[in-house]
Every structure is written in C-alpha cells, then in structure tokens.
Design a protein around this motif. Structure first.
Motif, PDB file in Angstrom:
ATOM      1  N   HIS A   1      -5.022   3.869  -8.741  1.00  0.00           N
ATOM      2  CA  HIS A   1      -5.386   3.444  -7.397  1.00  0.00           C
ATOM      3  C   HIS A   1      -5.522   4.656  -6.488  1.00  0.00           C
ATOM      4  O   HIS A   1      -4.804   5.643  -6.641  1.00  0.00           O
ATOM      5  CB  HIS A   1      -4.292   2.558  -6.795  1.00  0.00           C
ATOM      6  N   CYS A   2      -6.403   4.544  -5.501  1.00  0.00           N
ATOM      7  CA  CYS A   2      -6.474   5.560  -4.452  1.00  0.00           C
ATOM      8  C   CYS A   2      -6.026   4.917  -3.139  1.00  0.00           C
ATOM      9  O   CYS A   2      -6.080   3.702  -2.978  1.00  0.00           O
ATOM     10  CB  CYS A   2      -7.861   6.139  -4.326  1.00  0.00           C
ATOM     11  N   ALA A   3      -5.595   5.770  -2.226  1.00  0.00           N
ATOM     12  CA  ALA A   3      -5.103   5.275  -0.948  1.00  0.00           C
ATOM     13  C   ALA A   3      -5.143   6.384   0.090  1.00  0.00           C
ATOM     14  O   ALA A   3      -5.286   7.564  -0.246  1.00  0.00           O
ATOM     15  CB  ALA A   3      -3.682   4.739  -1.096  1.00  0.00           C
TER      16      ALA A   3
ATOM     17  N   ARG B   1       4.912   2.149  -9.463  1.00  0.00           N
ATOM     18  CA  ARG B   1       3.772   2.976  -9.097  1.00  0.00           C
ATOM     19  C   ARG B   1       4.200   4.437  -9.052  1.00  0.00           C
ATOM     20  O   ARG B   1       5.229   4.782  -8.488  1.00  0.00           O
ATOM     21  CB  ARG B   1       3.239   2.530  -7.744  1.00  0.00           C
TER      22      ARG B   1
ATOM     23  N   PRO C   1       4.640   6.207  -2.437  1.00  0.00           N
ATOM     24  CA  PRO C   1       3.553   5.255  -2.184  1.00  0.00           C
ATOM     25  C   PRO C   1       3.676   4.532  -0.852  1.00  0.00           C
ATOM     26  O   PRO C   1       2.657   4.085  -0.298  1.00  0.00           O
ATOM     27  CB  PRO C   1       3.641   4.288  -3.370  1.00  0.00           C
TER      28      PRO C   1
ATOM     29  N   TYR D   1       1.418   5.554   2.133  1.00  0.00           N
ATOM     30  CA  TYR D   1      -0.021   5.343   2.015  1.00  0.00           C
ATOM     31  C   TYR D   1      -0.405   3.931   2.433  1.00  0.00           C
ATOM     32  O   TYR D   1       0.392   3.000   2.384  1.00  0.00           O
ATOM     33  CB  TYR D   1      -0.476   5.594   0.572  1.00  0.00           C
ATOM     34  N   ASP D   2      -1.680   3.814   2.810  1.00  0.00           N
ATOM     35  CA  ASP D   2      -2.232   2.523   3.209  1.00  0.00           C
ATOM     36  C   ASP D   2      -3.652   2.425   2.668  1.00  0.00           C
ATOM     37  O   ASP D   2      -4.181   3.364   2.081  1.00  0.00           O
ATOM     38  CB  ASP D   2      -2.222   2.404   4.732  1.00  0.00           C
TER      39      ASP D   2
ATOM     40  N   TRP E   1      -4.870   0.583   0.265  1.00  0.00           N
ATOM     41  CA  TRP E   1      -4.958   0.607  -1.184  1.00  0.00           C
ATOM     42  C   TRP E   1      -6.190  -0.160  -1.633  1.00  0.00           C
ATOM     43  O   TRP E   1      -6.404  -1.306  -1.265  1.00  0.00           O
ATOM     44  CB  TRP E   1      -3.725  -0.036  -1.801  1.00  0.00           C
TER      45      TRP E   1
END
Length: 122
Positions: free
Chosen positions: A94-96, A44, A106, A109-110, A112
C-alpha cells in the motif's frame, strides 16, 4: 482524492518488480509519501518513504539494499523498485501520504489507497 497502487504480480525469487502509486484528485508533491506492506496474518510493515523533493529516503531494515523508492512529481506518482525479491516479501503493498510523526509508523499516514498484491514464489 485517491491513491492507486499497481504493478504487483507473481514473480520468482530473485526477480524484480516495480510498483507505482498514482495520486488523483490533488497533488501530493509537497508531502512525504510512504509504502507499507501487509502479509497475511501479520501487521502492516513499513517498507520505504520519500520526502517531497525526493532528496531523502527511508527504508525498512528488511528491504534495505534491495528496494528503491522514487517519485515523479510531474506525474504525481511514487515508485517502488523491488529487486532480489524473496518469498518473505509476499504481501499486499500500500502507499499512503505522511501527515506527521514517525515515518515508520502507519498511524502517521493517511489517504491509504487500495493495495497491490506481490507474490514471490517458484
């Protein structure tokens, strides 16, 4: 709480797409939001991030000058405008939600959401 990315598709090299990431269930207007991408067989990769006010943005080296991240807090949505697309931009995007730590990692981040596939090909 869900993040839903949309707007992906097939585009020719040099073309443009705009991705959207809509949050449902609660507002994330006070959080930095990020976009990542993952190509087949690769890790990622950080694409872009935007702080809560939209006043600060961050970009991965491979997309600087071509991609623009923005947000509309009233709509609880983050956008990624992608111009001058290249075949190497092909990936699931993807956004998060950023929860702390490096914007580029990555693991910071949470929440997802399901990604959206972008394919750049002639």
């Amino acid at each position: 709480v869900q993040l839903q990315a949309s707007g992906g598709g097939l585009v020719q090299p040099g073309g443009s797409l705009r991705l959207s990431c809509e949050a449902s269930g609660r507002t994330f207007s006070s959080y930095t939001m990020g976009w990542f991408r993952q190509a087949l067989g690769k890790e990622r990769e950080f694409v872009a991030a935007i702080n809560w006010s939209g006043g600060r943005t961050y970009y991965g080296d491979s997309v600087k000058g071509r991609f623009t991240i923005s947000r509309d807090s009233a709509k609880n949505t983050v956008y990624l405008q992608m111009n001058l697309l290249k075949p190497e931009d092909t990936a699931v995007y993807h956004c998060a939600v950023h929860m702390g730590g490096s914007f580029f990692n990555p693991s910071s981040y949470d929440r997802w959401g399901q990604g959206t596939l972008v394919t750049v090909s002639s």
